[in-house]
Design an enzyme around this catalytic site. Structure first.
Site, PDB file in Angstrom:
ATOM      1  N   SER A   1       0.874  -1.167   0.000  1.00  0.00           N
ATOM      2  CA  SER A   1       0.000   0.000   0.000  1.00  0.00           C
ATOM      3  C   SER A   1       0.911   1.216   0.000  1.00  0.00           C
ATOM      4  O   SER A   1       2.085   1.116   0.372  1.00  0.00           O
ATOM      5  CB  SER A   1      -0.870   0.001   1.260  1.00  0.00           C
ATOM      6  OG  SER A   1      -1.434   1.283   1.507  1.00  0.00           O
ATOM      7  N   THR A   2       0.367   2.350  -0.434  1.00  0.00           N
ATOM      8  CA  THR A   2       1.147   3.581  -0.262  1.00  0.00           C
ATOM      9  C   THR A   2       1.584   3.737   1.189  1.00  0.00           C
ATOM     10  O   THR A   2       2.676   4.232   1.482  1.00  0.00           O
ATOM     11  CB  THR A   2       0.298   4.802  -0.675  1.00  0.00           C
ATOM     12  OG1 THR A   2       0.063   4.742  -2.083  1.00  0.00           O
ATOM     13  CG2 THR A   2       1.006   6.121  -0.334  1.00  0.00           C
ATOM     14  N   ASN A   3       0.731   3.253   2.094  1.00  0.00           N
ATOM     15  CA  ASN A   3       0.947   3.507   3.513  1.00  0.00           C
ATOM     16  C   ASN A   3       2.101   2.727   4.124  1.00  0.00           C
ATOM     17  O   ASN A   3       2.508   3.009   5.257  1.00  0.00           O
ATOM     18  CB  ASN A   3      -0.343   3.228   4.293  1.00  0.00           C
ATOM     19  CG  ASN A   3      -1.502   4.046   3.777  1.00  0.00           C
ATOM     20  OD1 ASN A   3      -1.311   5.018   3.060  1.00  0.00           O
ATOM     21  ND2 ASN A   3      -2.713   3.644   4.118  1.00  0.00           N
TER      22      ASN A   3
ATOM     23  N   THR B   1      32.213  36.770  28.688  1.00  0.00           N
ATOM     24  CA  THR B   1      30.895  36.279  29.073  1.00  0.00           C
ATOM     25  C   THR B   1      29.955  37.475  29.139  1.00  0.00           C
ATOM     26  O   THR B   1      30.345  38.553  29.576  1.00  0.00           O
ATOM     27  CB  THR B   1      30.935  35.579  30.450  1.00  0.00           C
ATOM     28  OG1 THR B   1      31.418  36.490  31.433  1.00  0.00           O
ATOM     29  CG2 THR B   1      31.840  34.355  30.407  1.00  0.00           C
TER      30      THR B   1
ATOM     31  N   SER C   1      29.058  46.343  -0.071  1.00  0.00           N
ATOM     32  CA  SER C   1      28.081  47.420  -0.102  1.00  0.00           C
ATOM     33  C   SER C   1      28.027  48.057  -1.479  1.00  0.00           C
ATOM     34  O   SER C   1      29.036  48.129  -2.189  1.00  0.00           O
ATOM     35  CB  SER C   1      28.438  48.486   0.938  1.00  0.00           C
ATOM     36  OG  SER C   1      27.579  49.605   0.834  1.00  0.00           O
ATOM     37  N   SER C   2      26.842  48.517  -1.838  1.00  0.00           N
ATOM     38  CA  SER C   2      26.675  49.241  -3.104  1.00  0.00           C
ATOM     39  C   SER C   2      26.926  50.732  -2.926  1.00  0.00           C
ATOM     40  O   SER C   2      26.965  51.481  -3.899  1.00  0.00           O
ATOM     41  CB  SER C   2      25.251  49.031  -3.635  1.00  0.00           C
ATOM     42  OG  SER C   2      24.299  49.535  -2.703  1.00  0.00           O
TER      43      SER C   2
END
Length: 470
Positions: free
Chosen positions: A140-142, A187, A318-319
């Site tokens: 079965s698919t199952n 920390t 960056s542009s």
């Protein structure tokens, strides 16, 4: 283009003769336009389906349920699929209704039509080799779909551990390279006590190594299959000996230690193993993302940040800001980790949403797990090859942070006590004087003692000390 007529209980359709799938696959293609990702985009799943069908054919033949000619044709068809042929014929969307029936029937129809041609018949002449009566016999698919999913996941997890080992080894090499680079540990983003950059990278290595063990554990969870349970686990329409024989055939075909569940009714409806696997992938992602956060912090700057390490320059950042370079590799890995964590929610909800004797949402579970593993696999390799391997240390910056830090006053605690150490820290913070300088001025310790205390090896490892006598 020539066509052939195929029918199911809903009706009749014209199917192009060029394709190897049939009417049930065609209906699924018409019904499900969801992800735009097809079974053909997941070849490891296709191969797993072929392995299930081959094992079933061998078992059915041994039980006298399939004649030799049909068995041979089905097995050869599966072998051709396993060799990479016909993958373009697996055309249904990965997310579908029907608990995976469309996927199972796509496999059944393609294998049947390949077999038919090898037997000297035309596609669609199913009275010689039928998708349901022969290719899907005793299944079965199952039980076929989840078994194939587990086979595919087993292989995917094996591949993931290999990528994790590559990343672990990259961290290991850097841990050795940076073993003598003294730096400040932190920390809560505040100065703590000294350590080495090598120790920091060693911790990254061990994080990955521990998770390799967890992934291997997860792989073992999916060795249990429900093939032989058919529709709901009772084994209806299968021979009493089928489940034991098909277990042997699956082991032979895959070369993997898959075993049949002791209770197939429970196994058919349970998706607990997928939740556990997804949880492990989430664990890996959380830790990997934390590492990438640290890499971005440690490389921040270069002038106004920590700048303790240099990441490889991969592209302009960056542009509008000339000269800016961004930590693009850790950033993309962070995003992969976010996606995997999101997929874990999907898997959790899909597993919870099952009802009674079957969970119909396995397709979205499969899609989510496959994508998570594939993305993590690529992310690990990308991080190792394009980032970790090329990291360099800014040793002077690391050392100066230690020498100028108030945090090293902690090393004086055993010698002069907490109160004196706190007082020195307060004065250092207020005046900008070094801890070393203040301790010397106050006569609490002499130069020889301070030099001994502040030796790098004494600040980064446990060591015996002699308390000052007053």
């Amino acid at each position: 283009m020539s066509t052939r007529k195929e029918h199911d209980f809903i009706g009749e359709l014209e199917i192009d003769n060029d394709v190897y799938y049939g009417i049930q696959t065609f209906r699924a293609v018409e019904n499900f336009h969801i992800t735009n990702e097809k079974l053909s985009d997941f070849p490891i799943f296709i191969n797993a389906l072929a392995q299930v069908k081959k094992a079933a054919a061998l078992a059915n033949y041994e039980l006298g349920l399939l004649d030799a000619g049909i068995k041979e044709a089905i097995c050869k068809a599966c072998d051709r699929i396993l060799a990479g042929e016909y993958h373009d014929q697996f055309v249904v969307d990965m997310i579908q209704g029907g608990a995976g029936t469309s996927t199972n029937m796509n496999a059944n129809e393609v294998i049947a039509n390949i077999a038919l041609e090898m037997m000297g018949h035309k596609k669609g002449e199913y009275h010689y080799c039928h998708p349901n009566d022969h290719v899907n016999l005793s299944q079965s698919t199952n039980d076929a779909y989840p078994t194939a999913l587990r086979i595919a996941l087993y292989e995917r997890l094996s591949g993931l551990t290999e990528s994790m080992r590559i990343l672990k080894d990259s961290f290991s090499k850097k841990a050795e390279e940076f073993k003598d680079v003294l730096k400040m540990g932190r920390t809560q983003l505040q100065d703590a006590v000294p350590m080495t950059l090598g120790q920091e990278f060693k911790a990254f290595e061990l994080m990955i190594n521990k998770d390799i063990e967890r992934v291997l554990d997860a792989r073992n969870w999916i060795r249990v299959i429900n093939l032989g349970g058919t529709a709901i686990g009772t084994g209806i329409n299968s021979h009493p000996d089928y489940k034991n024989i098909v277990e042997q055939k699956i082991q032979e075909v895959t070369g993997r230690p898959f075993v049949t569940a002791t209770d197939l009714i429970e196994a058919t409806q349970s998706t607990g193993a997928y939740v556990q696997i997804s949880g492990v992938l989430k664990r890996v992602s959380v830790k990997l993302s934390k590492i990438c956060n640290d890499l971005r912090l440690l490389s921040s700057g270069p002038r106004a940040g920590l700048n303790e390490i240099n990441l490889p320059k991969m592209q302009p950042g960056s542009s509008i800001m000339p000269g800016k370079v961004n930590p693009v590799i850790p950033e993309v890995v962070n995003q992969v980790c976010f996606a995997v964590i999101g997929n874990d929610i999907t898997v959790t909800m899909a597993a919870e949403g099952g009802q009674l004797q079957l969970n119909v949402f396995e397709p979205v579970i499969a899609y989510s797990l496959f994508n998570s593993i594939v993305m993590l696999n690529r992310a690990m390799l990308t991080l190792a090859n394009k980032c970790i391997d090329g990291i360099s240390a800014n040793e002077d910056i690391c050392k100066n942070f230690v020498l100028n830090s108030i945090g090293i006053v902690t090393a004086l605690n055993p010698y002069i006590g907490y109160e004196n150490s706190a007082s020195i820290a307060k004065e250092s913070l207020a005046t900008g004087k070094s801890v070393y300088e203040i301790a010397l001025e106050r006569g609490l310790l002499n130069k020889e003692q301070l030099d001994e205390i502040f030796k790098p090896q004494n600040m980064i490892n446990p060591h015996m000390y002699k308390k000052n006598k007053s």
